[in-house]
Scaffold this motif. Structure first.
Motif, PDB file in Angstrom:
ATOM      1  N   THR A 425       3.252  -0.745  -6.474  1.00 40.68           N
ATOM      2  CA  THR A 425       4.121  -0.686  -5.297  1.00 40.68           C
ATOM      3  C   THR A 425       3.379  -0.143  -4.084  1.00 40.68           C
ATOM      4  O   THR A 425       3.415  -0.736  -2.994  1.00 40.68           O
ATOM      5  N   ILE A 426       2.717   0.979  -4.245  1.00 44.75           N
ATOM      6  CA  ILE A 426       2.006   1.579  -3.113  1.00 44.75           C
ATOM      7  C   ILE A 426       0.816   0.713  -2.704  1.00 44.75           C
ATOM      8  O   ILE A 426       0.516   0.571  -1.506  1.00 44.75           O
ATOM      9  N   ARG A 427       0.148   0.118  -3.662  1.00 43.40           N
ATOM     10  CA  ARG A 427      -0.973  -0.769  -3.322  1.00 43.40           C
ATOM     11  C   ARG A 427      -0.495  -1.945  -2.483  1.00 43.40           C
ATOM     12  O   ARG A 427      -1.215  -2.409  -1.575  1.00 43.40           O
ATOM     13  N   PHE A 428       0.714  -2.429  -2.753  1.00 39.27           N
ATOM     14  CA  PHE A 428       1.261  -3.522  -1.943  1.00 39.27           C
ATOM     15  C   PHE A 428       1.466  -3.078  -0.492  1.00 39.27           C
ATOM     16  O   PHE A 428       1.030  -3.748   0.450  1.00 39.27           O
ATOM     17  N   PHE A 429       2.128  -1.950  -0.291  1.00 37.25           N
ATOM     18  CA  PHE A 429       2.403  -1.493   1.080  1.00 37.25           C
ATOM     19  C   PHE A 429       1.108  -1.135   1.810  1.00 37.25           C
ATOM     20  O   PHE A 429       0.944  -1.470   2.986  1.00 37.25           O
ATOM     21  N   PHE A 430       0.194  -0.454   1.138  1.00 38.13           N
ATOM     22  CA  PHE A 430      -1.072  -0.120   1.775  1.00 38.13           C
ATOM     23  C   PHE A 430      -1.887  -1.376   2.060  1.00 38.13           C
ATOM     24  O   PHE A 430      -2.756  -1.371   2.939  1.00 38.13           O
ATOM     25  N   GLY A 431      -1.603  -2.458   1.321  1.00 39.39           N
ATOM     26  CA  GLY A 431      -2.342  -3.703   1.536  1.00 39.39           C
ATOM     27  C   GLY A 431      -2.176  -4.290   2.925  1.00 39.39           C
ATOM     28  O   GLY A 431      -3.036  -5.062   3.380  1.00 39.39           O
ATOM     29  N   TYR A 432      -1.114  -3.925   3.623  1.00 39.88           N
ATOM     30  CA  TYR A 432      -0.936  -4.417   4.996  1.00 39.88           C
ATOM     31  C   TYR A 432      -1.989  -3.852   5.942  1.00 39.88           C
ATOM     32  O   TYR A 432      -2.138  -4.334   7.067  1.00 39.88           O
ATOM     33  N   GLY A 433      -2.711  -2.851   5.505  1.00 43.02           N
ATOM     34  CA  GLY A 433      -3.776  -2.298   6.329  1.00 43.02           C
ATOM     35  C   GLY A 433      -5.143  -2.891   6.060  1.00 43.02           C
ATOM     36  O   GLY A 433      -6.116  -2.553   6.749  1.00 43.02           O
ATOM     37  N   VAL A 444      -4.015  -3.640  -2.049  1.00 48.96           N
ATOM     38  CA  VAL A 444      -5.249  -2.864  -2.123  1.00 48.96           C
ATOM     39  C   VAL A 444      -5.812  -3.023  -3.531  1.00 48.96           C
ATOM     40  O   VAL A 444      -5.083  -2.877  -4.525  1.00 48.96           O
ATOM     41  N   PRO A 445      -7.090  -3.322  -3.682  1.00 48.80           N
ATOM     42  CA  PRO A 445      -7.685  -3.443  -5.024  1.00 48.80           C
ATOM     43  C   PRO A 445      -7.475  -2.173  -5.848  1.00 48.80           C
ATOM     44  O   PRO A 445      -7.530  -1.047  -5.320  1.00 48.80           O
ATOM     45  N   ALA A 446      -7.226  -2.365  -7.153  1.00 50.61           N
ATOM     46  CA  ALA A 446      -6.932  -1.235  -8.026  1.00 50.61           C
ATOM     47  C   ALA A 446      -8.051  -0.198  -8.024  1.00 50.61           C
ATOM     48  O   ALA A 446      -7.796   1.020  -8.007  1.00 50.61           O
ATOM     49  N   GLY A 447      -9.293  -0.644  -8.023  1.00 55.15           N
ATOM     50  CA  GLY A 447     -10.409   0.293  -8.022  1.00 55.15           C
ATOM     51  C   GLY A 447     -10.457   1.131  -6.761  1.00 55.15           C
ATOM     52  O   GLY A 447     -10.776   2.333  -6.808  1.00 55.15           O
ATOM     53  N   ASP A 448     -10.168   0.502  -5.622  1.00 57.01           N
ATOM     54  CA  ASP A 448     -10.166   1.243  -4.354  1.00 57.01           C
ATOM     55  C   ASP A 448      -9.058   2.292  -4.342  1.00 57.01           C
ATOM     56  O   ASP A 448      -9.243   3.409  -3.835  1.00 57.01           O
ATOM     57  N   PHE A 449      -7.904   1.916  -4.885  1.00 57.91           N
ATOM     58  CA  PHE A 449      -6.780   2.852  -4.903  1.00 57.91           C
ATOM     59  C   PHE A 449      -7.095   4.070  -5.772  1.00 57.91           C
ATOM     60  O   PHE A 449      -6.874   5.214  -5.365  1.00 57.91           O
ATOM     61  N   GLU A 450      -7.635   3.834  -6.958  1.00 53.83           N
ATOM     62  CA  GLU A 450      -7.976   4.946  -7.841  1.00 53.83           C
ATOM     63  C   GLU A 450      -9.061   5.821  -7.220  1.00 53.83           C
ATOM     64  O   GLU A 450      -8.989   7.064  -7.300  1.00 53.83           O
ATOM     65  N   ALA A 451     -10.043   5.188  -6.584  1.00 59.18           N
ATOM     66  CA  ALA A 451     -11.093   5.967  -5.920  1.00 59.18           C
ATOM     67  C   ALA A 451     -10.510   6.828  -4.807  1.00 59.18           C
ATOM     68  O   ALA A 451     -10.961   7.958  -4.564  1.00 59.18           O
ATOM     69  N   GLY A 452      -9.490   6.306  -4.121  1.00 60.67           N
ATOM     70  CA  GLY A 452      -8.833   7.085  -3.069  1.00 60.67           C
ATOM     71  C   GLY A 452      -8.112   8.297  -3.620  1.00 60.67           C
ATOM     72  O   GLY A 452      -8.136   9.379  -3.007  1.00 60.67           O
ATOM     73  N   LEU A 453      -7.461   8.144  -4.771  1.00 64.49           N
ATOM     74  CA  LEU A 453      -6.795   9.283  -5.401  1.00 64.49           C
ATOM     75  C   LEU A 453      -7.798  10.371  -5.781  1.00 64.49           C
ATOM     76  O   LEU A 453      -7.575  11.559  -5.535  1.00 64.49           O
ATOM     77  N   VAL A 454      -8.907   9.950  -6.374  1.00 69.33           N
ATOM     78  CA  VAL A 454      -9.928  10.912  -6.783  1.00 69.33           C
ATOM     79  C   VAL A 454     -10.533  11.596  -5.554  1.00 69.33           C
ATOM     80  O   VAL A 454     -10.778  12.818  -5.559  1.00 69.33           O
ATOM     81  N   ASP A 455     -10.769  10.827  -4.502  1.00 69.55           N
ATOM     82  CA  ASP A 455     -11.302  11.392  -3.264  1.00 69.55           C
ATOM     83  C   ASP A 455     -10.336  12.421  -2.683  1.00 69.55           C
ATOM     84  O   ASP A 455     -10.745  13.511  -2.239  1.00 69.55           O
ATOM     85  N   LEU A 456      -9.056  12.103  -2.693  1.00 67.48           N
ATOM     86  CA  LEU A 456      -8.047  13.039  -2.196  1.00 67.48           C
ATOM     87  C   LEU A 456      -8.084  14.334  -2.994  1.00 67.48           C
ATOM     88  O   LEU A 456      -8.087  15.435  -2.423  1.00 67.48           O
ATOM     89  N   ARG A 457      -8.123  14.216  -4.315  1.00 71.54           N
ATOM     90  CA  ARG A 457      -8.120  15.402  -5.174  1.00 71.54           C
ATOM     91  C   ARG A 457      -9.385  16.242  -5.017  1.00 71.54           C
ATOM     92  O   ARG A 457      -9.319  17.473  -4.907  1.00 71.54           O
TER      93      ARG A 457
END
Length: 514
Positions: A425-433, A444-457
């Motif tokens: 769901t969030i990858r879909f909405f963020f995909g507009y960017g 948003v590609p799954a790998g990019d999304f997971e990398a973003g979570l890890v970067d945030l943490r």
């Protein structure tokens, strides 16, 4: 939070000028501004005998002084009195102001939570319309082990990566807003009630409101509902523009709202459910906005609505020792955006944040152009804390910096985020960017999304250590965890989500997941 009473002349009595003592303008003097605050009882009779004694003493001294001054003035104005200059009104006013100013410290301030509110310990008689629970002022929270935990405890236990100890530094905050609206109506424990707010709006201009359920537990939950967002024709078509207040609350018994399952650490707390009908992740302050392909003018006023809600929520629960600010999906974003103002509204409480599936990811995942689009349409920047210089999209900042800011500003509180590593769901909405907000495919590609979570943490919420905790569900595209069976059935690295949540409330959660 203590509030000064309005500056009225002698609590509604006629101005002294009516008795010939002072000119009407005296009602603006320091004497009459201080008297209501200092000498009027601003709390119902309670167990604090010292306050009751001080209030009685203050009344006695005040009326004796008033009688003395009236006699003095009458004597001073008598024909033939040698000290005729005492009849000068300005001298009388000066003398009165100085005398009554010295009386103010004898009376003190009112006590937060002593007005018969749901979080009050008042034992005096109260109006049936204002009767509320009186056994919810416990200052400790019990974790899932059944052991009472000191509110100051902060060392993580359910951690799968390094967390460190919670800082013991001071939580420096600006002066809180004054929330002095009418208290919410009292009803029986465990019953959901719809509270309409005439000064609130949904996206189509219809009226909004909140759901309220009183509980006997030691805290308050403020839950922000999710449901997409509205920033183009497609997203707006799948986002509710109004809220039907005639239907019943249909989440009762699900997830965090389950009031019978004792493993749920907030099952018996007071609940405020903030419905979602503004399409702006509860963060808008724009009216009459036109969006191509969407009928009518849009009212993006989620932030303004919450201001109206808080003006009644805070006086009702101002003595709550524990406050949980949470929400799912769009409501997760809303919880994070409103956290700072809610924490300031409850300065004496443990105020915990749980963001469920609303991750404020860095700009390489949640694109700057998309954040700017939201700001232009909704007024998102108006909802961000003024002190968070790196939060504003127009200045090159972003919402990931809001997460960092909250941790740095509130180092003695505990903040948490739960998300799957491939949230569809969030990858879909963020995909507009993607592709500078001109995406070829909206995802948003799954790998990019997971990398973003890890970067945030690892790089945004890692300091101060122990303030933020995360629960990441790997190899999953699921969305939201607090409102259904995932609340009780999800396990990551041997840690059940509801247990991690319980530890979060007492500052012991840490990081769990990939």
């Amino acid at each position: 939070m203590t509030r000064a009473r309005p500056a009225t002349c002698l609590l509604g009595h006629p101005p002294l000028a009516a008795a010939g003592a002072l000119p009407t303008s005296a009602c603006a003097s320091s004497f009459l501004l201080r008297t209501p605050r200092a000498c009027a009882p601003t709390h119902a009779p309670g167990p604090d005998v010292r306050l009751a004694t001080r209030g009685s003493l203050c009344y006695l001294v005040f009326w004796l002084e008033l009688f003395r001054r009236l006699c003095l003035q009458r004597w001073a104005l008598a024909p033939g009195h040698p000290n005729t200059d005492m009849a000068n009104p300005s001298r009388i006013l000066l003398t009165s102001s100085l005398t009554m100013w010295m009386l103010a410290p004898a009376c003190g301030d009112s006590v937060a939570g002593s007005e018969g509110s749901p979080m009050s310990t008042s034992t005096g008689d109260t109006d049936p319309e204002d009767t509320s629970p009186d056994d919810t002022t416990t200052g400790t929270t019990t974790g899932t082990t059944g052991e009472t935990t000191d509110p100051g405890a902060s060392e993580p236990t359910t951690t799968d990566s390094t967390t460190g100890d919670t800082t013991s530094g001071e939580d420096v905050q600006p002066e809180p807003e004054v929330w002095d609206g009418e208290k919410l109506p009292w009803d029986d424990y465990g019953r959901w009630n719809w509270i309409p707010f005439p000064d609130s709006q949904c996206r189509d201009g219809s009226r909004a409101g909140i759901w309220l359920r009183y509980g006997k537990g030691p805290g308050l939950v403020i839950f922000f509902e999710g449901g997409g967002a509205c920033f183009n024709a497609l997203t707006c078509a799948n986002n509710a523009a109004n809220y039907e207040d005639t239907w019943w609350f249909n989440w009762d018994g699900d997830g965090i709202f389950d009031d019978t399952w004792t493993d749920n650490p907030v099952h018996d707390w007071n609940f405020v459910h903030v419905p979602y009908c503004t399409g702006d992740v509860h963060a808008g302050s724009r009216t009459d906005v036109e969006i191509p392909g969407v009928d009518g003018l849009q009212q993006f006023v989620g932030y303004r609505n919450m201001t109206a809600f808080l003006d009644r929520i805070v006086p009702t629960f101002k003595a709550a020792p524990n406050v949980l600010v949470t929400g799912a999906s769009a409501g997760g974003f809303g919880a994070g955006i409103h956290y700072d103002r809610i924490a300031r509204a409850f300065p004496d409480a443990r105020v915990t944040l749980l963001d469920d599936s609303g991750p404020p990811l860095p700009n390489n995942v949640l694109a700057s152009c998309l954040q700017q689009q939201w700001s232009d349409l909704w007024g998102l920047e108006d909802a961000l804390p003024e002190g968070c210089d790196d939060c504003f999209p127009s200045a090159g900042g972003g919402l990931a910096n809001l997460a960092r800011y909250l941790g740095e500003k509130h180092p003695k509180q505990h903040l948490g985020l739960v998300s799957s590593t491939q949230d569809l769901t969030i990858r879909f909405f963020f995909g507009y960017g993607e592709d500078e907000c001109m995406p070829k495919t909206i995802n948003v590609p799954a790998g990019d999304f997971e990398a973003g979570l890890v970067d945030l943490r690892d790089n945004y919420v890692n300091k101060p250590a122990g303030v933020w905790s995360t629960y990441f569900v790997g190899d999953s595209g699921d969305h939201v965890w607090t409102t259904d069976t995932r609340f009780s059935s999800t396990w990551v690295h041997g840690v059940r989500f509801v247990d991690w949540f319980s530890d979060l409330l007492v500052g012991k959660a840490g990081h769990v997941g990939p």
